[in-house]
Design a protein around this motif. Structure first.
Motif, PDB file in Angstrom:
ATOM      1  N   GLU A 193      30.097 -55.358  29.256  1.00 21.54           N
ATOM      2  CA  GLU A 193      29.823 -55.286  27.920  1.00 21.54           C
ATOM      3  C   GLU A 193      31.950 -56.303  27.335  1.00 21.54           C
ATOM      4  N   GLU A 194      32.472 -55.829  28.243  1.00 20.21           N
ATOM      5  CA  GLU A 194      33.711 -56.694  27.585  1.00 20.21           C
ATOM      6  C   GLU A 194      33.885 -58.263  27.739  1.00 20.21           C
ATOM      7  N   GLU A 195      33.331 -58.511  29.455  1.00 20.06           N
ATOM      8  CA  GLU A 195      33.203 -60.034  28.586  1.00 20.06           C
ATOM      9  C   GLU A 195      31.736 -60.743  27.979  1.00 20.06           C
ATOM     10  N   VAL A 196      30.540 -59.997  27.062  1.00 22.36           N
ATOM     11  CA  VAL A 196      29.641 -60.552  26.649  1.00 22.36           C
ATOM     12  C   VAL A 196      30.426 -60.745  25.187  1.00 22.36           C
ATOM     13  N   ARG A 197      30.605 -59.479  24.833  1.00 18.37           N
ATOM     14  CA  ARG A 197      32.390 -59.277  23.656  1.00 18.37           C
ATOM     15  C   ARG A 197      32.648 -60.781  23.353  1.00 18.37           C
ATOM     16  N   LEU A 198      33.921 -61.238  24.785  1.00 16.73           N
ATOM     17  CA  LEU A 198      34.292 -62.087  24.526  1.00 16.73           C
ATOM     18  C   LEU A 198      33.753 -63.375  24.278  1.00 16.73           C
ATOM     19  N   GLY A 199      32.587 -63.147  25.650  1.00 18.72           N
ATOM     20  CA  GLY A 199      31.472 -64.899  25.022  1.00 18.72           C
ATOM     21  C   GLY A 199      30.834 -64.880  24.226  1.00 18.72           C
ATOM     22  N   MET A 200      30.762 -63.561  22.969  1.00 21.37           N
ATOM     23  CA  MET A 200      29.324 -64.192  21.942  1.00 21.37           C
ATOM     24  C   MET A 200      30.863 -63.671  20.557  1.00 21.37           C
ATOM     25  N   GLU A 201      31.803 -64.145  20.755  1.00 21.11           N
ATOM     26  CA  GLU A 201      33.480 -63.650  19.906  1.00 21.11           C
ATOM     27  C   GLU A 201      33.029 -64.802  18.992  1.00 21.11           C
ATOM     28  N   GLY A 202      32.803 -65.681  19.413  1.00 20.82           N
ATOM     29  CA  GLY A 202      32.701 -67.253  18.275  1.00 20.82           C
ATOM     30  C   GLY A 202      31.338 -66.772  18.005  1.00 20.82           C
ATOM     31  N   ASN A 203      30.812 -66.186  17.537  1.00 25.39           N
ATOM     32  CA  ASN A 203      29.279 -65.608  17.326  1.00 25.39           C
ATOM     33  C   ASN A 203      29.518 -64.974  15.462  1.00 25.39           C
ATOM     34  N   LEU A 204      29.682 -65.336  14.261  1.00 25.59           N
ATOM     35  CA  LEU A 204      29.960 -63.888  13.334  1.00 25.59           C
ATOM     36  C   LEU A 204      28.614 -63.320  13.051  1.00 25.59           C
ATOM     37  N   CYS A 205      28.050 -61.661  12.893  1.00 27.54           N
ATOM     38  CA  CYS A 205      27.260 -61.765  12.358  1.00 27.54           C
ATOM     39  C   CYS A 205      27.086 -60.594  11.433  1.00 27.54           C
ATOM     40  N   ARG A 206      26.835 -60.266  10.256  1.00 27.94           N
ATOM     41  CA  ARG A 206      27.312 -59.315   9.583  1.00 27.94           C
ATOM     42  C   ARG A 206      26.783 -57.951   9.122  1.00 27.94           C
ATOM     43  N   CYS A 207      25.308 -58.607  10.081  1.00 29.88           N
ATOM     44  CA  CYS A 207      24.836 -56.983  10.002  1.00 29.88           C
ATOM     45  C   CYS A 207      24.548 -56.243  10.975  1.00 29.88           C
ATOM     46  N   THR A 208      24.970 -56.552  12.357  1.00 29.54           N
ATOM     47  CA  THR A 208      23.916 -55.728  13.544  1.00 29.54           C
ATOM     48  C   THR A 208      25.498 -54.789  13.798  1.00 29.54           C
ATOM     49  N   GLY A 209      27.075 -55.422  13.468  1.00 30.12           N
ATOM     50  CA  GLY A 209      28.175 -54.665  13.885  1.00 30.12           C
ATOM     51  C   GLY A 209      27.891 -55.168  15.449  1.00 30.12           C
ATOM     52  N   TYR A 210      26.975 -56.172  15.619  1.00 28.13           N
ATOM     53  CA  TYR A 210      27.402 -56.209  17.141  1.00 28.13           C
ATOM     54  C   TYR A 210      26.742 -55.741  18.311  1.00 28.13           C
ATOM     55  N   HIS A 211      27.182 -53.988  18.054  1.00 25.51           N
ATOM     56  CA  HIS A 211      26.912 -52.885  18.805  1.00 25.51           C
ATOM     57  C   HIS A 211      25.193 -53.436  19.614  1.00 25.51           C
ATOM     58  N   ASN A 212      24.250 -54.032  18.669  1.00 24.83           N
ATOM     59  CA  ASN A 212      22.734 -54.427  19.325  1.00 24.83           C
ATOM     60  C   ASN A 212      22.835 -55.658  19.515  1.00 24.83           C
ATOM     61  N   ILE A 213      23.552 -56.506  19.710  1.00 26.07           N
ATOM     62  CA  ILE A 213      23.566 -57.545  20.212  1.00 26.07           C
ATOM     63  C   ILE A 213      24.257 -58.022  21.784  1.00 26.07           C
ATOM     64  N   VAL A 214      25.180 -57.258  21.573  1.00 20.64           N
ATOM     65  CA  VAL A 214      25.949 -56.782  23.200  1.00 20.64           C
ATOM     66  C   VAL A 214      24.875 -56.057  24.071  1.00 20.64           C
ATOM     67  N   LYS A 215      24.492 -55.357  23.546  1.00 19.07           N
ATOM     68  CA  LYS A 215      23.449 -54.102  24.111  1.00 19.07           C
ATOM     69  C   LYS A 215      22.236 -55.398  24.901  1.00 19.07           C
ATOM     70  N   SER A 216      21.517 -56.496  23.790  1.00 20.66           N
ATOM     71  CA  SER A 216      20.749 -57.627  23.799  1.00 20.66           C
ATOM     72  C   SER A 216      21.189 -58.834  24.826  1.00 20.66           C
ATOM     73  N   VAL A 217      21.875 -58.839  24.786  1.00 19.30           N
ATOM     74  CA  VAL A 217      22.981 -59.875  26.246  1.00 19.30           C
ATOM     75  C   VAL A 217      22.422 -59.037  27.227  1.00 19.30           C
TER      76      VAL A 217
END
Lengths: 157, 830
Positions: free
Chosen positions: A124-148
């Motif tokens: 999860e940590e690696e996903v969070r760091l790897g996706m850091e350059g992409n902003l989302c305002r809706c999901t709070g990233y929770h489900n984006i991280v889950k998706s990856v």
């Protein structure tokens, strides 16, 4: 004007462009590839992320002329959508509700595909760091991280 | 087996994957900026660099000579056809409201205001030429900041004579909903506890991901506007009301809209200018803002100074609450404007049984970007204040923050409960939500760890923050809005069209921009009408298709729009029943409707709703006393708000050497009544949480003394990233408190996370270092502010309160220790 020739989503294209034209403007304005969107003007948001020779780039940070002779893949070329197929990462974003308004989603998916290409089994940590350059305002990233993570799981199965 | 005859497995409550997603994950989207029309021209705006200045001249000659420029227009080139930007909610009859031209000809009142527009064949050429427009300004003194505005020394609009726009007051003693708060405070001063605090709600920027964009096509009989808006219907009305074009000649379309969060609940200068230019040139035009323009000129949110007095008895039972807000409207009063802080008036008392309450809101004008709704709109500010105060009260009494809440909250047996602010909360169960959250969070173990770290003197201290919030949502009963002088109602409209092929089209006046209405509304219709989920198509966001509506904001779409839909479906079933009885040659009384099929009791005769739709279409055989149609409309006006609530628990780690804060765990248990789609609800909660957490920790729109927005790009305005955030623990009560004022029993969830999370986070940060003598950190709680607070406490003393800082409070009051002067310097009140 400078002539460029490149491959975009599997099709050879050729155009005369202003040297200052950004790749994202070329994709949207010249090719009608409006699946790729512009979310900022400081290369912070990553909404315009595409693949250039298989590696993710923010297409607002690349000049169209720099893509000359190279291969670009956008969200529209990621899967054969004409057949209704989805790339596994696209399917995963749908399955895990990794999008709401969907504006950041093309960039998120293109970045996630690249991330998983480099690291097929991230934490999860690696996903969070790897996706850091992409902003989302809706999901709070929770489900984006889950998706990856879900896409990575699916690839292992 | 009769299962196949029965209604299929209930759709409501199912975690359906979203219908919307296919096009969004494949890039087959229609954002406004994707729209290109033949002969379309592009606009670029020339914006004032000054916060306050007279415009002495606008020289457009060089710009006009630039390649492919078609026109360059400034305010003086337009007359009344340019229209005005409206304020739909004058909060008092004597409100001072500055005239808000979309493009003023004489004077600009904030940095970023539009002074000229360039029209060219491409967006790049328009921007190039915009650089060539030469505007001469005479700079005027600018007033920045609430406290400066209140002094009335420098005026944002000199012609108004004051910066004070309106004072709105609610007093429970005056309206009879409670007793006198001053008496309660007096009593508490001698024989109880008085907590006095000043909290700052910093200015925020909604920062939706899709920049605003507008396309206007004046060709054809109707003029069409596509806009990245939350409010196509209100936009259409306002265009008609202010630009002289009949409403029937205006079509507004909100195509795919990339987030709003209140930020697209606006009628904007950019839309009005695009409208006027398209009409002037008789050509389609497009304007898409840059992110920098969006941050500078799209409306901002929050921005209040809250002066608060809470009175309680010695055991911590609350006896009174006095609230004074000073709220920054910015340079103009936007469409909802001053109504946003007023929405908070009814929520400061929250879930607690205050016997007395007074609320005042003073709105002020400054030379900054105008403010308006941002997710939660008034309720996050109220919730922050009361939930921070309850933690302070707990500290004063010396009990756990959950215990102080329990001593004061409305118990589940006491519903329906009429609050001191005059609202009737229909249902709720704060005990159940708290118990569930507490268990899921591991509250006791984390408290034990906190104590252990504190005893050990660990460099990294643990803090636990509590927020037991409620809110009022589902805007709104029209009569209530009328009583508050809002310019419109709060109803919603829905239509159900039974197509000849048996498919169902539903039309809603709600206007989704990421919420998933297509999916959730399909589930509602599938269940109630007994048709397959896949056979329901949801249409919205186009005033020619969804001709009536009041759009999407205030967590209203499901609870108001969904109820309108339910009522329209019920009318369809009634009509269908009449036709079914005719075709089956049976009495309506003998018909039973189940699973999308009418059956005659005691027989095997029946007819499906789809067959009835086809029969109505063919119209070969139908009763004399009905029209050959099953279609139905409903307009629903809610009778009350609804009151979701929840208990949010947050654990924060604070590095006492660096001031760095890190979220360790976040649990929330929200009670939102019946859940239609748990997947969508969780998504709403996650996103809401992060927006609220971002207010607590990162985001702040900052203007410098000259009125320049210094947080004017995503480099400086700190939207959180995936690396800044954690995964959340989202749970719900086992038995939800079903809403009693709508058929589905639902409560709103769109804003809940944002409303609840901000105080939970700040309470946790303060809790981690309270033992160091700290009782407040100004938001956002940056490492610098936390570090300074810790250093200040180590230096051994509270920051001194200047004598003029607290006119609200009694002189010499001991427990008031924070003030804005100090907060501006170090953000900490110790």
């Amino acid at each position: 004007m400078t002539k460029i020739e490149l491959t975009v989503d599997g099709a050879a294209v050729s155009d005369d462009v202003e040297p200052r034209m950004l790749l994202v403007q070329y994709l949207r304005e010249k090719l009608g590839k409006t699946g790729t969107v512009i979310g900022c003007d400081t290369s912070n948001c990553g909404a315009c992320t595409v693949h250039l020779d298989g590696t993710s780039v923010k297409s607002c940070n690349v000049l169209a002329v720099q893509a000359n002779g190279r291969t670009v893949t956008t969200i529209e070329g990621l899967a054969d959508t004409a057949e209704g197929d989805l790339h596994p990462v696209q399917a995963s974003f749908r399955e895990c509700h990794g999008l709401q308004c969907g504006f950041c989603t093309p960039g998120m998916i293109m970045q996630a595909v690249d991330l998983l290409g480099e690291n097929p089994d991230p934490t999860e940590e690696e996903v969070r760091l790897g996706m850091e350059g992409n902003l989302c305002r809706c999901t709070g990233y929770h489900n984006i991280v889950k998706s990856v993570l879900h896409a990575a799981e699916g690839a292992k199965a | 087996m009769t299962a196949t005859q029965d209604r299929p497995a209930a759709e409501i409550g199912k975690d359906r994957r979203r219908k919307e997603d296919q096009r969004l994950i494949t890039g087959r989207t229609r954002w406004t900026d994707n729209i290109t029309l033949p002969g379309m021209l592009h606009l670029a705006m020339v914006r004032s660099p000054f916060a306050h200045a007279s415009i002495t001249s606008v020289d457009v000659e060089a710009a006009k000579a630039s390649p492919n420029v078609v026109a360059v227009l400034s305010g003086k080139d337009f007359g009344a056809e340019l229209g005005v930007c409206i304020n739909a909610w004058p909060i008092t009859p004597d409100q001072k409201t500055p005239n808000h031209s979309p493009m003023p000809a004489d004077r600009v009142a904030f940095a970023g205001e539009i002074v000229a527009v360039v029209v060219a064949r491409s967006a790049a050429e328009a921007r190039d030429a915009a650089e060539l427009v030469d505007v001469e300004y005479d700079e005027l003194p600018a007033v920045i900041g609430i406290k400066n505005a209140l002094k009335d020394e420098v005026l944002a609009h000199p012609d108004l004579g004051t910066n004070k726009s309106a004072l709105w007051v609610f007093d429970s003693n005056e309206v009879g909903t409670g007793s006198d708060v001053e008496a309660a405070i007096e009593t508490a001063r001698t024989d109880g506890i008085v907590i006095e605090r000043e909290y700052r709600q910093q200015r925020l920027i909604p920062a939706f991901m899709e920049p605003r964009s507008v396309v206007v096509d004046p060709t054809g009989e109707q003029i069409t506007m596509w806009s990245a808006t939350q409010i196509p219907h209100i936009l259409r009305f306002a265009l008609a009301a202010t630009t002289g074009v009949p409403e029937s000649k205006i079509r507004v379309i909100a195509p795919d809209v990339g987030g709003g969060f209140g930020g697209k609940l606006q009628t904007t200068p950019e839309e009005w200018i695009a409208w006027a230019v398209a009409r002037r040139l008789s050509k389609p035009v497009k304007y898409t803002e840059t992110r920098s323009e969006s941050l500078m000129a799209a409306h901002h949110g929050r921005d209040q100074v809250q002066t608060l007095t809470l009175a309680a008895d010695k055991d911590g039972k609350v006896t009174g609450l006095k609230v004074h807000l000073d709220a920054d409207l910015g340079a103009y009063i936007a469409v909802v404007g001053g109504g946003v802080p007023v929405l908070g008036a009814f929520m400061f008392n929250a879930i607690y049984k205050f016997p007395s309450y007074r609320f005042e809101c003073q709105t002020v004008l400054t030379n900054t970007t105008f403010t308006d709704a941002y997710r939660g709109a008034g309720r996050p500010e109220a919730t922050y204040a009361i939930e921070r105060l309850m933690d302070e009260l707990a500290a004063e009494v010396g009990v756990d923050p959950l215990e102080i809440r329990e001593r004061n909250w409305i118990t589940h047996e006491e519903f329906p409960f009429t609050t001191v602010a005059g609202l009737e909360y229909d249902t709720g169960n704060y005990e159940a939500a708290t118990a569930k959250a507490r268990e899921s969070f591991g509250y006791d173990a984390l408290r034990a760890e906190q104590k252990e770290r504190r005893d050990r003197g660990d460099r990294v201290q643990l803090g636990i923050g509590v927020s037991t919030f409620t809110e009022m949502c589902g805007l709104a009963p029209s009569r209530v809005l009328g009583s508050l002088d809002y310019g419109a109602g709060g109803w919603e409209h829905a239509s159900v069209r039974m197509l000849a092929t048996g498919k169902v089209e539903i039309v809603t006046g709600a206007s989704a921009h990421g919420q998933g209405h297509e999916t959730a509304f399909s589930q509602i219709v599938a269940d109630r009408l007994g048709v397959p989920f896949e056979d329901v198509e949801v249409l919205h966001g186009d005033t020619q298709i969804a001709h009536k509506g009041l759009d999407t904001y205030g967590s209203r779409s499901l609870v108001v729009g969904g109820e309108a839909l339910v009522r329209a479906v019920d009318k369809v079933i009634d009509k269908a029943k009449h036709l079914a009885a005719h075709l089956l040659e049976a009495s309506e009384d003998d018909l039973e409707y189940k699973g999308g099929r009418f059956t005659v009791a005691g027989t095997d005769q029946g007819v499906a709703i789809q067959e009835l739709a086809t029969a109505a279409f063919a119209a070969h055989n139908y009763p004399e006393d009905m029209e050959p149609s099953l279609d139905a409309d409903a307009t629903y006006d809610p009778v009350n708000f609804n009151y979701p609530h929840g208990t949010h628990l947050c654990a924060m780690e604070v590095d006492t050497e660096t001031g760095a804060v890190k979220m360790r765990k976040y649990t929330c248990c929200d009670d939102i009544g019946v859940i239609i789609n748990p997947l969508i609800v969780a998504g709403q909660v996650h996103g809401g949480l992060v927006q609220g957490i971002a207010q607590a920790l990162w985001e702040e729109a900052v203007h410098d003394d000259a009125g320049t927005l210094v947080s004017g790009s995503f480099v400086d305005y700190l939207l959180p990233t995936s690396a800044d955030t954690i995964s959340f623990d989202v749970v719900h009560t086992d038995e939800p408190s079903v809403c009693t004022t709508n058929t589905l029993g639902t409560k709103g969830v769109g804003e809940a996370g944002t409303i609840a999370s901000t105080p939970a986070v700040v309470n946790a940060v303060v809790d981690a270092i309270r033992h160091l003598g700290i009782n407040d950190i100004q938001m956002p709680c940056t490492p610098e502010r936390v570090w300074r607070a810790i250093q200040g406490s180590k230096a051994g003393g509270a920051t001194e309160t200047p004598p003029d800082a607290m006119p609200h409070f009694a002189e010499g009051e001991a427990n008031q220790q924070s003030h804005e002067g100090a907060l501006d310097q170090d953000g900490a009140g110790q």
